[in-house]
Write a protein that holds these residues in place. Structure first.
Motif, PDB file in Angstrom:
ATOM      1  N   ARG A 187      30.253  29.163  45.697  1.00  0.00           N
ATOM      2  CA  ARG A 187      31.176  29.409  44.587  1.00  0.00           C
ATOM      3  C   ARG A 187      31.172  30.877  44.163  1.00  0.00           C
ATOM      4  N   LEU A 188      29.996  31.532  44.199  1.00  0.00           N
ATOM      5  CA  LEU A 188      29.939  32.933  43.796  1.00  0.00           C
ATOM      6  C   LEU A 188      30.735  33.813  44.752  1.00  0.00           C
ATOM      7  N   ALA A 216      34.015  17.032  38.171  1.00  0.00           N
ATOM      8  CA  ALA A 216      32.729  17.669  38.440  1.00  0.00           C
ATOM      9  C   ALA A 216      31.762  16.675  39.075  1.00  0.00           C
ATOM     10  N   SER A 217      30.739  17.216  39.721  1.00  0.00           N
ATOM     11  CA  SER A 217      29.722  16.369  40.345  1.00  0.00           C
ATOM     12  C   SER A 217      28.390  17.105  40.331  1.00  0.00           C
ATOM     13  N   GLY A 218      27.314  16.367  40.593  1.00  0.00           N
ATOM     14  CA  GLY A 218      25.982  16.964  40.664  1.00  0.00           C
ATOM     15  C   GLY A 218      25.566  17.574  39.339  1.00  0.00           C
ATOM     16  N   SER A 247      32.925  22.440  42.118  1.00  0.00           N
ATOM     17  CA  SER A 247      33.768  21.249  42.301  1.00  0.00           C
ATOM     18  C   SER A 247      35.243  21.610  42.278  1.00  0.00           C
ATOM     19  N   TRP A 248      35.627  22.465  41.334  1.00  0.00           N
ATOM     20  CA  TRP A 248      37.047  22.821  41.227  1.00  0.00           C
ATOM     21  C   TRP A 248      37.559  23.526  42.475  1.00  0.00           C
ATOM     22  N   PHE A 249      36.713  24.367  43.086  1.00  0.00           N
ATOM     23  CA  PHE A 249      37.154  25.068  44.302  1.00  0.00           C
ATOM     24  C   PHE A 249      37.451  24.103  45.448  1.00  0.00           C
ATOM     25  N   LYS A 250      36.781  22.968  45.446  1.00  0.00           N
ATOM     26  CA  LYS A 250      37.023  21.961  46.499  1.00  0.00           C
ATOM     27  C   LYS A 250      38.113  20.973  46.104  1.00  0.00           C
ATOM     28  N   GLY A 251      38.551  21.040  44.847  1.00  0.00           N
ATOM     29  CA  GLY A 251      39.517  20.070  44.347  1.00  0.00           C
ATOM     30  C   GLY A 251      40.781  20.719  43.837  1.00  0.00           C
ATOM     31  N   GLU A 252      40.898  20.816  42.493  1.00  0.00           N
ATOM     32  CA  GLU A 252      42.140  21.274  41.876  1.00  0.00           C
ATOM     33  C   GLU A 252      42.548  22.690  42.281  1.00  0.00           C
ATOM     34  N   SER A 253      41.588  23.551  42.618  1.00  0.00           N
ATOM     35  CA  SER A 253      41.905  24.952  42.919  1.00  0.00           C
ATOM     36  C   SER A 253      42.018  25.229  44.412  1.00  0.00           C
ATOM     37  N   LYS A 293      40.042  24.043  31.890  1.00  0.00           N
ATOM     38  CA  LYS A 293      40.319  23.220  33.063  1.00  0.00           C
ATOM     39  C   LYS A 293      40.473  24.123  34.278  1.00  0.00           C
ATOM     40  N   ALA A 294      40.561  23.527  35.437  1.00  0.00           N
ATOM     41  CA  ALA A 294      40.584  24.299  36.682  1.00  0.00           C
ATOM     42  C   ALA A 294      41.705  25.334  36.692  1.00  0.00           C
ATOM     43  N   GLY A 295      42.881  24.968  36.247  1.00  0.00           N
ATOM     44  CA  GLY A 295      44.014  25.887  36.296  1.00  0.00           C
ATOM     45  C   GLY A 295      43.870  27.096  35.409  1.00  0.00           C
ATOM     46  N   ASP A 296      42.945  27.048  34.444  1.00  0.00           N
ATOM     47  CA  ASP A 296      42.774  28.180  33.533  1.00  0.00           C
ATOM     48  C   ASP A 296      42.244  29.410  34.257  1.00  0.00           C
ATOM     49  N   MET A 297      41.446  29.227  35.293  1.00  0.00           N
ATOM     50  CA  MET A 297      40.960  30.366  36.062  1.00  0.00           C
ATOM     51  C   MET A 297      42.117  31.072  36.743  1.00  0.00           C
ATOM     52  N   GLU A 298      42.984  30.312  37.430  1.00  0.00           N
ATOM     53  CA  GLU A 298      44.109  30.896  38.144  1.00  0.00           C
ATOM     54  C   GLU A 298      45.041  31.630  37.179  1.00  0.00           C
ATOM     55  N   ARG A 299      45.219  31.043  36.017  1.00  0.00           N
ATOM     56  CA  ARG A 299      46.145  31.608  35.035  1.00  0.00           C
ATOM     57  C   ARG A 299      45.659  32.942  34.486  1.00  0.00           C
TER      58      ARG A 299
END
Length: 570
Positions: free
Chosen positions: A545-546, A236-238, A500-506, A266-272
């Motif tokens: 993000r929205l 995360a940032s900001g 942050s997750w959308f630009k990174g892990e996701s 964590k980021a993967g929890d959204m996808e799951r």
């Protein structure tokens, strides 16, 4: 449930907290009871008082009540819209249920996607009308009942039996008197909602609303269970670095001696979870709501009822940076234009033709500005002062933003067999909040008014950011129950660090789902327009993000409810 003579039939979901008082009145009129349930009280109340009984209920519900003798069906939803109720009419068949899937299971259910509903959602990330994404299926408005003559099939127009009415009191009382009254009503509301046949727990964030509810409830339930969802902030940032509220929740758990449970997302929890979430939520509503799904899942392991702090912000002015944009206006039209511009959360109206190019010829007549304006048509208060405009903003957010949150919370908690209760939406407490002077909600209102009048430039900008202003009176009362630093804390929403997750892990998930030309959303939207907007986020130019969340949701929605999509590729 049937009445003893089989004349009256009730299908009901909810809780009516004043059922004991109603029961006493019904016994005095000769009704005999066979159970201790509030359902039987609701049944006999409707049989005794007809439609007027609904106005007597203090609680939340969706119900269908049939008088078999008169051939009349009554469909009703609670004041605030805590419990959903959907209705669909096709040919000579009327279908209704608490889930859209119940209606879609019927052979007469209409198919296809509601393109006007999609346009509305892609503007506001919400529905301000009674539309859904499902063609021919509408959500019965909050505070509304519908009467049906089952003999001739006539469905009468919606009857609004209650609505919010925020206003300045005609005879204001001293602040000290308001403080004592709010204290009494808040404690009364929490105590009322602790009545249950199953264990009761509470969500516990780092904020004031859930913390205060927990503090009062813990006085009646020793070692009550509390629940918090936190977030992995490694990437995360900001401002997202402050999104994990577990330390503050743990502090309050210690103070109130609760049995506390936490989950870290964590980021993967959204996808799951997205396919399961879409299945249960059906229609998208406000915000990135998957953390609510996990929070309910956690609570369901330990309790059957969970208390939520929903409604505290909308009733007591928890979003001052929103209201301050519109406290000084030349007239109502000026106010609507300002607020409409602010509430276009996904796609500005000027960009809709390009984003929805594949279907624009079918939706170009949809006037989203008129949809926004129509939210206010039943709030008839005069608009002469800045305080009047604040009350208008509170009305708007209770009718739209809060309603969306309530639909999400109920569906996602019930997906796990948990009932969410909302003490702030006790009838007596709501009536008090609606008549509270604006200056007891917004501490810096007078400063912003002067700035708007004298210098509408950069000096006012700081008031349009998140602050610890707002809920002034509520903070003073809650300081009696929670640590002072919590009562004065800046408003914090329940959001994951998705930007942050959308630009990174996701990012791979996003590319696979919505930067893929074969994605189903491109039957409805223009690929190049969407790609440009999404890349703005991925490359750090804009925080979208929205929008990305909404696109991911709609893509998953189309995959699950495929027969709701257009029958031929556009």
């Amino acid at each position: 449930m049937f009445s003893p003579d089989q004349r009256f039939v009730l299908v009901y979901n909810g809780e009516v907290y004043n059922f004991r008082e109603l029961k006493a009145a019904l016994v005095a009129k000769g009704w005999e009871f066979r159970s201790q349930s509030d359902t039987e009280v609701v049944l006999y109340s409707l049989a005794q008082w007809g439609d007027d009984a609904i106005r007597r209920f203090n609680g939340f519900f969706a119900l269908a009540f049939l008088d078999r003798h008169d051939g009349r069906l009554l469909l009703a939803r609670d004041r605030y819209g805590i419990k959903p109720l959907y209705i669909s009419q096709h040919a000579n068949t009327l279908m209704f249920g608490s889930e859209i899937k119940a209606i879609r299971a019927h052979s007469s259910a209409p198919g296809g996607i509601d393109l006007a509903g999609l346009t509305e959602y892609m503007t506001f990330q919400n529905f301000f009308t009674d539309r859904t994404l499902f063609n021919g299926v509408r959500l019965v408005p909050a505070g509304t009942y519908i009467s049906v003559d089952v003999r001739n099939g006539r469905v009468n127009a919606d009857t609004r039996y209650w609505d919010y009415s925020f206003h300045e009191p005609s005879s204001p009382k001293p602040e000290a008197e308001y403080i004592e009254e709010l204290d009494h009503l808040f404690c009364q509301a929490v105590k009322r909602q602790l009545i249950s046949d199953v264990d009761v727990g509470s969500y516990l964030s780092g904020g004031m609303d859930s913390g205060s509810i927990t503090a009062v409830a813990a006085r009646h339930i020793p070692y009550m269970r509390t629940f918090t969802c936190g977030f992995d902030l490694t990437s995360a940032s900001g401002i997202e670095m402050n999104f994990d509220e577990r330390p503050a929740a743990e502090q309050m758990s210690y103070a109130f001696k609760t049995e506390h449970y936490e989950m870290v997302l964590k980021a993967g929890d959204m996808e799951r979870v997205l396919p399961r979430l879409v299945h249960h939520l059906e229609e998208p509503r406000v915000g990135q709501c998957y953390p609510n799904f996990y929070a309910a899942q956690l609570a369901s392991r330990f309790v059957g009822v969970v208390l939520s702090g929903g409604g505290g912000d909308e009733l007591f002015g928890g979003y001052p940076w929103r209201y301050y944009r519109t406290v000084v206006n030349s007239d109502f039209d000026d106010y609507v234009s300002k607020y409409y511009a602010f509430w276009q959360r996904l796609i500005p109206s000027g960009s809709l033709p390009s984003v929805l190019a594949p279907i624009w010829s079918e939706v170009s007549h949809i006037d989203t500005h008129a949809i926004f304006r129509d939210v206010f048509k039943h709030h008839a208060s005069s608009l002469r002062t800045p305080e009047d405009y604040v009350h208008h903003s509170l009305y708007f957010e209770a009718k739209t933003f809060l309603h969306g949150l309530l639909v999400v919370e109920d569906k996602l908690s019930m997906a796990h067999g948990v009932e969410t209760r909302v003490p702030f939406l006790d009838n007596d407490l709501v009536d008090f909040a609606m008549a509270l002077p604006a200056h007891l909600k917004l501490g810096r209102l007078s400063e912003v008014i002067r700035m708007n009048e004298n210098d509408p430039g950069q000096k006012a900008a700081r008031y349009f950011q998140k602050t610890n202003d707002g809920k002034l009176l509520l903070r003073k009362v809650m300081a009696r129950y929670i640590p002072p630093e919590v009562a004065e804390r800046e408003k914090q929403g329940f959001s994951a660090p998705d930007a942050s997750w959308f630009k990174g892990e996701s990012i791979d998930y996003i590319r696979r789902k919505i930067l893929n030309r074969s994605a189903r959303i491109y039957d409805l939207m223009d690929f190049k327009s969407i790609q440009s907007l999404v890349l703005d986020h991925l490359e750090g130019r804009e925080n979208r993000r929205l929008l990305i969340w909404s696109l991911l949701y709609i893509e998953n929605w189309l995959e699950q409810f495929s027969n709701a999509a257009p029958t031929e590729p556009r």
